[in-house]
Motif scaffolding. Structure first.
Motif, PDB file in Angstrom:
ATOM      1  N   VAL A 170      -7.605  16.076   0.304  1.00 33.61           N
ATOM      2  CA  VAL A 170      -6.850  17.337   0.216  1.00 33.61           C
ATOM      3  C   VAL A 170      -7.677  18.586  -0.100  1.00 33.61           C
ATOM      4  O   VAL A 170      -7.532  19.608   0.572  1.00 33.61           O
ATOM      5  CB  VAL A 170      -5.652  17.260  -0.768  1.00 33.61           C
TER       6      VAL A 170
ATOM      7  N   ALA B  22      -0.207  13.511   1.182  1.00 33.36           N
ATOM      8  CA  ALA B  22      -1.308  14.479   1.284  1.00 33.36           C
ATOM      9  C   ALA B  22      -1.092  15.418   2.459  1.00 33.36           C
ATOM     10  O   ALA B  22      -1.257  16.636   2.349  1.00 33.36           O
ATOM     11  CB  ALA B  22      -2.633  13.739   1.448  1.00 33.36           C
ATOM     12  N   LYS B  23      -0.678  14.837   3.584  1.00 31.01           N
ATOM     13  CA  LYS B  23      -0.503  15.642   4.791  1.00 31.01           C
ATOM     14  C   LYS B  23       0.590  16.688   4.604  1.00 31.01           C
ATOM     15  O   LYS B  23       0.416  17.859   4.962  1.00 31.01           O
ATOM     16  CB  LYS B  23      -0.154  14.722   5.962  1.00 31.01           C
TER      17      LYS B  23
ATOM     18  N   LEU C 276      -6.107  10.421   5.037  1.00 27.33           N
ATOM     19  CA  LEU C 276      -5.686  11.243   6.171  1.00 27.33           C
ATOM     20  C   LEU C 276      -6.421  10.786   7.431  1.00 27.33           C
ATOM     21  O   LEU C 276      -7.606  10.481   7.382  1.00 27.33           O
ATOM     22  CB  LEU C 276      -6.017  12.711   5.907  1.00 27.33           C
TER      23      LEU C 276
ATOM     24  N   GLN D 286      -2.965   3.646   5.401  1.00 28.74           N
ATOM     25  CA  GLN D 286      -2.290   4.911   5.051  1.00 28.74           C
ATOM     26  C   GLN D 286      -2.685   5.444   3.676  1.00 28.74           C
ATOM     27  O   GLN D 286      -1.893   6.058   2.973  1.00 28.74           O
ATOM     28  CB  GLN D 286      -0.779   4.749   5.144  1.00 28.74           C
TER      29      GLN D 286
ATOM     30  N   ARG E 137       1.754  17.957   1.755  1.00 26.99           N
ATOM     31  CA  ARG E 137       1.341  18.989   0.786  1.00 26.99           C
ATOM     32  C   ARG E 137       0.385  19.975   1.438  1.00 26.99           C
ATOM     33  O   ARG E 137       0.479  21.188   1.237  1.00 26.99           O
ATOM     34  CB  ARG E 137       0.683  18.326  -0.427  1.00 26.99           C
ATOM     35  N   LEU E 138      -0.545  19.444   2.222  1.00 22.94           N
ATOM     36  CA  LEU E 138      -1.518  20.313   2.879  1.00 22.94           C
ATOM     37  C   LEU E 138      -0.860  21.231   3.907  1.00 22.94           C
ATOM     38  O   LEU E 138      -1.198  22.404   4.016  1.00 22.94           O
ATOM     39  CB  LEU E 138      -2.602  19.480   3.558  1.00 22.94           C
ATOM     40  N   ARG E 139       0.085  20.664   4.638  1.00 28.11           N
ATOM     41  CA  ARG E 139       0.753  21.458   5.660  1.00 28.11           C
ATOM     42  C   ARG E 139       1.390  22.709   5.036  1.00 28.11           C
ATOM     43  O   ARG E 139       1.271  23.815   5.547  1.00 28.11           O
ATOM     44  CB  ARG E 139       1.821  20.608   6.349  1.00 28.11           C
TER      45      ARG E 139
ATOM     46  N   ILE F  87       0.740  24.147   1.936  1.00 26.27           N
ATOM     47  CA  ILE F  87      -0.168  25.099   1.275  1.00 26.27           C
ATOM     48  C   ILE F  87      -1.028  25.849   2.295  1.00 26.27           C
ATOM     49  O   ILE F  87      -1.278  27.043   2.155  1.00 26.27           O
ATOM     50  CB  ILE F  87      -1.014  24.404   0.164  1.00 26.27           C
TER      51      ILE F  87
ATOM     52  N   PRO G 286       0.843  -1.203   0.000  1.00 26.31           N
ATOM     53  CA  PRO G 286       0.000   0.000   0.000  1.00 26.31           C
ATOM     54  C   PRO G 286       0.875   1.250   0.000  1.00 26.31           C
ATOM     55  O   PRO G 286       1.839   1.340   0.760  1.00 26.31           O
ATOM     56  CB  PRO G 286      -0.795  -0.120   1.301  1.00 26.31           C
ATOM     57  N   GLU G 287       0.561   2.175  -0.880  1.00 26.87           N
ATOM     58  CA  GLU G 287       1.328   3.420  -0.915  1.00 26.87           C
ATOM     59  C   GLU G 287       0.927   4.284   0.270  1.00 26.87           C
ATOM     60  O   GLU G 287      -0.239   4.368   0.594  1.00 26.87           O
ATOM     61  CB  GLU G 287       0.981   4.211  -2.177  1.00 26.87           C
ATOM     62  N   ALA G 288       1.882   4.941   0.856  1.00 29.47           N
ATOM     63  CA  ALA G 288       1.561   5.820   1.973  1.00 29.47           C
ATOM     64  C   ALA G 288       1.158   7.188   1.425  1.00 29.47           C
ATOM     65  O   ALA G 288       1.818   8.189   1.671  1.00 29.47           O
ATOM     66  CB  ALA G 288       2.738   5.923   2.920  1.00 29.47           C
ATOM     67  N   SER G 289       0.085   7.176   0.637  1.00 27.69           N
ATOM     68  CA  SER G 289      -0.311   8.437  -0.003  1.00 27.69           C
ATOM     69  C   SER G 289      -0.845   9.431   1.016  1.00 27.69           C
ATOM     70  O   SER G 289      -0.838  10.630   0.773  1.00 27.69           O
ATOM     71  CB  SER G 289      -1.336   8.174  -1.099  1.00 27.69           C
ATOM     72  N   ALA G 290      -1.279   8.937   2.172  1.00 29.76           N
ATOM     73  CA  ALA G 290      -1.811   9.845   3.187  1.00 29.76           C
ATOM     74  C   ALA G 290      -0.725  10.793   3.686  1.00 29.76           C
ATOM     75  O   ALA G 290      -0.989  11.976   3.914  1.00 29.76           O
ATOM     76  CB  ALA G 290      -2.395   9.052   4.355  1.00 29.76           C
TER      77      ALA G 290
END
Lengths: 89, 271
Positions: B148, A18-19, B195, B192, A21-23, A25, A11-15
């Motif tokens: 996001v 995301a976190k 979020l 994961q 990038r969000l932090r 922006i 599983p990719e740790a895409s979360a």
């Protein structure tokens, strides 16, 4: 996709992507919240001026607007690249 | 006594504002409060469908603002709770049909009629309708999905709530901001791929008032026109129940945010 690929697939740790990038922006948008509309344009023009002398990327420039006891402070910081500065090609 | 005005807002569309407004209003009414829930999405009325009263709309919010109907005529009494009323949005008028003065008049009228809570279901976006829905609020429920674009938009909304409301302008003390995380999938968080509650809280710098798990029952409830909070068997309904209790000041631990291993019978027969 073969069955082996399926079994091997992690599983990719895409979360976490995301976190991160969000932090960034969200921090950037908060720092310019309530700031005048001309700020992004000014940022671009400053970038053009700086580029005449040093090769920098738009991400190297950050603009912060701070409210400090009754007056506003516009803070501009430019992260200069490593190596010797010189006019861009 | 003046009514507490709660705006349900998000910036981004499709995150569950109307579902939340309907369940919140119903939950507050179940707690014995006199509640009105108002659809601010002029031109795109939908709260009536989620509340299951779409065939009983005669007059709407805009009619009241323009003096074409009285508040009493336009308020639709919920068929399940005597102390719950719906004020539908206009389906035919344009967005400019609402004015700040008109909205204020309606909210004042509800206070005079002894309402304890007014829930304002905001349209998506940050334009006039959304602005009017939040302007008079005492409390805000910002609905966010663990995704996001929704998180970014809700940060924008939190900024607007802190500056563009009557409370902010008058310096009456800050509007109470609640963050409600909806469509949460603990399995995907564990993998994961999504979020987590903690991630969203950290990014936005505000803790959640509730977490509503993604659930098939939400669609079933909207299909039937019954707010999902009335579905005691669904985890989403129970999570909304917890959220309402917290808004009313009760302390309750978060539920349904961890992956639970289902037993054999549950897996076969569903939960």
């Amino acid at each position: 996709m073969g069955i082996l690929d399926f079994l091997k697939r992690k599983p990719e740790a895409s979360a976490s992507v995301a976190k991160e990038r969000l932090r960034i922006i969200v921090a950037q948008e908060r720092s310019t919240r309530g700031a005048p509309d001309y700020l992004p344009m000014m940022r671009n023009e400053l970038l053009e001026v700086i580029k005449k002398y040093v090769q920098v990327d738009i991400e190297a420039i950050s603009i912060n607007l701070e409210h400090d006891s009754g007056h506003e402070v516009l803070e501009l910081s430019v992260a200069l690249p490593d190596g010797k500065p010189g006019p861009a090609a | 006594m003046t009514a507490q005005i709660i705006v349900v807002t998000s910036g981004k569309g499709g995150v569950g504002k109307t579902t939340t407004s309907a369940s919140l209003a119903t939950g507050l009414a179940m707690a014995g409060k006199k509640v009105a829930v108002i659809d601010f999405d002029v031109g795109l009325r939908n709260l009536d469908l989620i509340m299951g009263c779409e065939r009983r709309v005669v007059y709407d919010f805009v009619n009241v603002v323009h003096g074409e109907a009285t508040l009493k005529q336009a308020l639709i009494k919920d068929k399940r709770h005597d102390n719950l009323f719906v004020l539908a949005a206009s389906q035919t008028r344009d967005k400019d049909a609402l004015t700040q003065e008109g909205v204020e008049k309606v909210l004042d009228g509800l206070s005079e009629d002894g309402f304890d809570y007014v829930v304002c279901d905001s349209p998506a976006g940050i334009e006039k309708g959304a602005h009017l829905a939040m302007y008079f609020a005492d409390q805000a429920v910002v609905v966010v999905n663990p995704e996001v674009s929704s998180v970014r938009d809700s940060d924008r909304i939190l900024g607007l709530l802190a500056s563009k409301t009557r409370r902010a302008e008058r310096g009456d003390g800050a509007i109470t901001q609640h963050l409600l995380l909806t469509r949460y999938n603990p399995t995907r968080v564990a993998a994961q791929e999504m979020l987590s509650v903690k991630d969203v809280e950290e990014i936005l710098g505000i803790s959640v008032i509730g977490v509503i798990p993604e659930s098939e029952n939400v669609l079933a409830a909207s299909n039937a026109g019954v707010p999902v909070i009335l579905d005691d068997n669904s985890i989403a309904g129970q999570a909304y129940g917890d959220t309402v209790a917290r808004i009313l000041g009760e302390e309750r631990p978060l539920r349904f945010t961890e992956v639970t291993k289902k037993g054999f019978f549950q897996r076969v027969f569903g939960s």
